[in-house]
Design a protein around this motif. Structure first.
Motif, mmCIF file in Angstrom:
data_model
loop_
_atom_site.group_PDB
_atom_site.id
_atom_site.type_symbol
_atom_site.label_atom_id
_atom_site.label_comp_id
_atom_site.label_asym_id
_atom_site.label_seq_id
_atom_site.Cartn_x
_atom_site.Cartn_y
_atom_site.Cartn_z
ATOM 1 N N PHE A 99 1.016 -1.317 0.034
ATOM 2 C CA PHE A 99 -0.109 -0.092 0.064
ATOM 3 C C PHE A 99 1.014 1.357 0.040
ATOM 4 C CE2 PHE A 99 -3.308 2.854 1.587
ATOM 5 C CZ PHE A 99 -4.375 2.494 0.664
ATOM 6 N N HIS A 100 0.402 2.260 -0.587
ATOM 7 C CA HIS A 100 0.988 3.739 -0.717
ATOM 8 C C HIS A 100 0.372 4.772 -0.029
ATOM 9 C CE1 HIS A 100 3.836 1.946 -4.223
ATOM 10 N NE2 HIS A 100 3.003 1.046 -4.087
ATOM 11 N N GLN A 101 1.015 5.613 0.430
ATOM 12 C CA GLN A 101 0.128 6.712 0.843
ATOM 13 C C GLN A 101 0.637 8.063 0.392
ATOM 14 O OE1 GLN A 101 -2.712 7.102 2.956
ATOM 15 N NE2 GLN A 101 -2.467 9.240 2.187
ATOM 16 N N SER A 102 -0.048 8.984 -0.076
ATOM 17 C CA SER A 102 0.600 10.173 -0.532
ATOM 18 C C SER A 102 -0.511 11.570 -0.596
ATOM 19 C CB SER A 102 0.673 9.954 -2.040
ATOM 20 O OG SER A 102 1.500 11.231 -2.731
ATOM 21 N N LYS A 103 0.085 12.623 -0.419
ATOM 22 C CA LYS A 103 -0.563 13.802 -0.418
ATOM 23 C C LYS A 103 0.310 14.726 -1.128
ATOM 24 C CE LYS A 103 -0.995 16.927 3.334
ATOM 25 N NZ LYS A 103 -1.469 17.432 4.277
ATOM 26 N N TRP A 104 -0.611 15.518 -1.947
ATOM 27 C CA TRP A 104 0.354 16.982 -2.332
ATOM 28 C C TRP A 104 0.079 17.935 -1.214
ATOM 29 C CZ3 TRP A 104 -2.126 20.289 -6.789
ATOM 30 C CH2 TRP A 104 -0.956 21.439 -7.159
ATOM 31 N N TYR A 156 -4.082 12.385 -2.454
ATOM 32 C CA TYR A 156 -5.169 13.422 -2.558
ATOM 33 C C TYR A 156 -4.494 14.814 -2.473
ATOM 34 C CZ TYR A 156 -4.578 14.352 2.562
ATOM 35 O OH TYR A 156 -4.169 14.411 3.759
ATOM 36 N N ASP A 157 -5.229 15.892 -3.010
ATOM 37 C CA ASP A 157 -4.656 17.259 -3.196
ATOM 38 C C ASP A 157 -5.071 18.014 -2.014
ATOM 39 O OD1 ASP A 157 -4.257 19.937 -3.599
ATOM 40 O OD2 ASP A 157 -5.325 19.965 -5.702
#
Ligand code: MIG
Length: 849
Positions: free
Chosen positions: A294-299, A574-575
């Protein structure tokens, strides 16, 4: 004047410019009044074919070639070449012009199949063992037949040729034919009746009607009379597909320029078509296993947030492998530089055992004091204006130059520079903005006449090169791994592809929106990407952008994670700026305890299924098959599957029927014909060829397992590789016999290419009243950690004894006790599940009686 007032009066073009501007400041949501439809960036208007101006061609003479035939078509010449028994390349080019081969093509040398030719006044025929190509001389047209003599595909009366420089081909169809593939497209699964276009576009906040998205894969599959064929229109210009959108009896495709070059591939299975297509354009690589986690990201993550969010995953026991670093990690958006605080965050994350991915953009800031800009300028590495000056466009770093990736020197330079990221410990690279997006360019990209020079000094315009820009950048990125980390498997994620980019990268579907429409659309979208040779695909889980009033509600996020945990590429991204002020982030725990628990449950399940998922990717690397499959892929004989787009196969054996509508707590599920399906949660078996209604409260994802299948599994872990895989669980659903060919390697290096892998075939057969388990260690060149298997038989009966040759297996008192035994069995009478623990070196068949 305040922007809000202005926006209401804006023309479309002005609105686009405003969006570009507001993107710069990250205030899209703020500048647009709620009553203005959320604008997207789309290219200029389509250029339809002038159908009054089609000039049919005819064959004036012909000449046999070693692998086909050359046709004299007056001002044009045609080449029809057989590349395999089931594939032909059709080219129509101007006299004297060479046949076209795009960089999408991976395999150029084909062994010519045996074939026969015949000729009459009307026709010239080429026949292999699998297909016949009939060439009508006047008017010129081709017809493809299978070996039974069925017409599989045929040119229509309008024919093929060029209209005002636009290559086109018209094909016959009828109402029973359906179309799939076309790479990344919005809308539904079956493209019959649709008008599609391909021009890589930064389609921020697109919707189901948006025509142009980020990626262009001009390949599709026709399915008629249960037989499939494929057409790959190898043309990099903006191209168009009118798939029986005008009338029921023909379809056509054409492009704004370039040559008429296409490959016809006969099936009859969809899988055969994809296998051949990916032999031509390249198979995806076996990914490193961590990238399947699983990957987690946010701009907008700060360095502290990156570290803390990862820690929170661990504290909450939600498995996670990877954190993504969005553009803020750079020094002023200068590519291949670092902001020190982010570099520190990277170090902390790596020390804590996480993986890290950094974003990368093509645009290089125009800054005389910046090494990349200096080097690129000194070496003449940039895309040029027609007058020879450097093209400068506005992107995140401000005014920027754009690498000319068409040149191999530029690609090598880019590859070498990736060391600045990879040598700091970055594990994967995320290529964004590679349409290329240009905020102040016409239609959000470069002008069409920008010039790219190739290695031979030949010049191509942006109009021709556009759809390949991301492909070449991604190739350079992939090679950056081979250069800087020679024995580590590359992981590249890209927003833009052309046909063949699957050789280098995974795809994410760009700036989707936090609404139900996008969750629904993601399923057919990924399915069509998968049918187009790209197995490694995913959508931002929870939605990237906010459309007015739409942030993911807890319900939407929970439903999205139920699907998202089974995406080939699984990332919550998400942004932040578009969603700021709305109170919360989009990590799984931001929606309350229930949603957090649901997230843990399904993400954990993904990790339990990792051996299965990894093996599916291995299959893709071998034969191009998708991981996330529409039902029609495995069930093309069952016409009821042709339009199903809210169910999908997760690999060979598991069918998922997620709830993708708000407020729903039960749903109808279609069970394809020809199989028996076992409800994963209840164990109940159902015959195929029927629809049933199942309970699907929030937190319940309906899953059905194909009977007679084995699903390799492991205990849950918090990240891939946290624990050694010592006991492989073989989840088995059996009525007569099941088998599985299990592949294993180190999951991280390229040693498998030197043969360091194992393949073990498992067979579980019902023989009268007993069941037999056998293993066949076919290849053993990798030192595995596996010490035992746990055969887990569902819907089982209590055995009298379990025995391998003379060795009687002990009966354990509980499943827990079984784990401490070397061999043995336990029957769970409540669940009707039989567990048999088998040592990995058991040489005899294990008999369950
Ligand atoms: O113009 O890097 O699709 O995933 O977070 C927007 C910032 C630039 C677009 C990507 C998105 C990414 C964002 N990027």
């Amino acid at each position: 004047m305040p922007k809000q007032l202005n926006a209401l009066k804006m023309s479309k073009k002005m609105a686009q410019a405003a969006i570009s501007l507001s993107l710069l400041t990250g205030t899209v949501a703020a500048v647009l009044p709620a009553n203005v439809a959320f604008a997207e960036t789309q290219p200029e208007a389509d250029t339809p074919l002038d159908k009054q101006n089609l000039k049919p061609l005819s064959v004036q003479s012909l000449e046999a070639l070693e692998n086909g035939v050359k046709l004299n078509l007056g001002d044009y010449q045609g080449f029809i070449r057989l590349f395999s028994e089931d594939m032909a390349k059709i080219s129509v080019v101007k006299n004297g012009e060479a046949e076209f081969i795009s960089p999408g093509i991976a395999k150029k040398d084909w062994k010519t199949p045996d074939f026969k030719t015949t000729e009459t006044d009307q026709e010239y025929t080429l026949s292999t063992n699998e297909i016949t190509v009939k060439i009508n001389k006047s008017p010129f047209g081709v017809k493809f037949l299978d070996k039974q003599g069925n017409v599989i595909n045929e040119d229509a009366a309008q024919g093929v040729g060029y209209e005002n420089g636009k290559p086109y081909a018209f094909k016959k169809t009828d109402a029973t034919e359906n179309f799939y593939g076309f790479g990344e497209q919005s809308g539904g699964l079956n493209k019959r009746g649709k008008s599609l276009g391909m021009w890589n576009t930064d389609a921020y906040s697109y919707n189901k009607n948006t025509k142009y998205l980020y990626t262009s894969i001009p390949f599709f599959i026709g399915l008629k009379d249960k037989k499939a064929y494929g057409i790959f229109f190898d043309n990099t210009y903006r191209s168009y597909y009118e798939m029986a959108s005008e009338k029921d009896d023909y379809y056509y495709f054409y492009a704004n320029g370039g040559t008429l070059t296409y490959y016809f591939i006969n099936g009859p299975e969809i899988g055969d078509v994809i296998d051949r297509y990916t032999e031509l354009t390249g198979k995806s690589e076996t990914p490193p296993m961590w990238s399947l986690g699983f990957h987690q990201s946010k701009w907008g993550y700060t360095p502290e947030e990156l570290v803390n969010v990862a820690k929170t995953y661990r504290e909450k026991k939600i498995p996670l492998d990877t954190m993504h670093f969005d553009i803020d990690y750079m020094d002023g958006y200068r590519v291949f530089t670092w902001n020190d605080q982010y570099k520190q965050a990277l170090k902390t994350l790596k020390d804590d055992g996480f993986h890290a991915i950094t974003i990368n953009d093509p645009a290089v800031k125009q800054d005389e004091n910046y090494r990349m800009y200096q080097e690129g300028s000194q070496n003449n590495y940039w895309a040029k204006n027609p007058d020879g000056s450097t093209f400068i466009g506005e992107v995140w770093p401000g005014k920027s130059a754009f690498p000319n990736f068409l040149k191999s020197d530029v690609r090598n330079w880019w590859s070498n520079n990736l060391g600045t990221l990879l040598n700091e410990g970055v594990d994967g690279i995320w290529n964004d903005m590679n349409e290329p997006a240009v905020f102040d360019g016409p239609f959000h990209t470069m002008p069409l006449d920008i010039v790219f020079e190739d290695d031979n000094g030949e010049k191509k315009t942006h109009e021709e090169y556009h759809n390949l820009y991301g492909h070449h950048e991604t190739e350079a990125t992939y090679n950056g791994f081979l250069k800087n980390k020679p024995n580590t498997r590359p992981f590249v994620l890209t927003r833009d592809m052309y046909a063949g980019t699957q050789r280098y990268a995974a795809l994410w579907t760009g700036d989707n929106v936090s609404n139900w429409e996008h969750l629904q659309m993601s399923i057919p979208m990924n399915a069509n990407v998968g049918l187009s040779g790209v197995p490694f695909v995913g959508n931002d889980i929870g939605g990237f952008a906010k459309s007015p009033g739409n942030v993911p509600t807890p319900e939407l996020f929970a439903r999205w994670i139920e699907v998202g945990a089974f995406l080939p590429f699984a990332r919550d991204h998400y942004d932040n700026s578009a969603k700021s002020g709305l109170g919360s982030g989009q990590e799984p725990w931001e929606f309350g305890k229930e949603v957090e628990d649901i997230s843990r449950k399904y993400i954990s399940m993904r990790y339990e299924l990792m051996p299965y998922l990894y093996n599916q990717f291995k299959e893709s690397a071998k034969n191009g098959q998708p991981v996330q499959q529409p039902l029609v892929y495995q069930f093309q004989d069952d016409a009821k599957t042709y339009n199903i787009e809210d169910q999908f196969m997760f690999g060979d054996s598991m069918m998922l029927a997620p709830v993708v509508k708000e407020g729903q707590t039960s749903r109808e599920v279609y069970l394809p014909a020809g199989e028996t399906w076992v409800d994963y949660w209840t164990g109940e078996a159902y015959e195929g060829n029927q629809s049933i209604t199942v309970n699907a409260e929030l937190g319940t994802l309906p899953i059905f397992v194909k009977n007679n299948s084995i699903i390799p599994r492991q205990e849950v872990e918090q990240s891939t590789g946290e624990k050694k895989l010592e006991n492989l669980i073989l989840d088995t659903y059996l009525t007569d016999k099941a088998s599985y060919s299990f592949y294993e390697d180190d999951a991280a290096t390229l040693d498998y290419k030197q043969g360091e892998y194992n393949i073990t075939d498992f067979h579980v057969d019902k023989k009268g009243s007993s069941i037999e388990f056998t293993q066949d260690k076919k290849t053993q060149n990798y030192t595995s950690d596996i010490k035992s298997y746990t055969l887990k038989l569902h819907n089982a009966e209590e055995p009298k004894k379990v025995q391998a040759a003379d060795d009687k297996y002990a009966q354990a008192g509980s499943a827990a006790e079984l784990t401490s035994l070397k061999s043995g069995y336990f029957f769970d009478s409540a669940e009707k599940v039989l567990y048999v623990k088998i040592p990995v070196n058991e040489n005899h068949k294990v008999k369950i009686q």
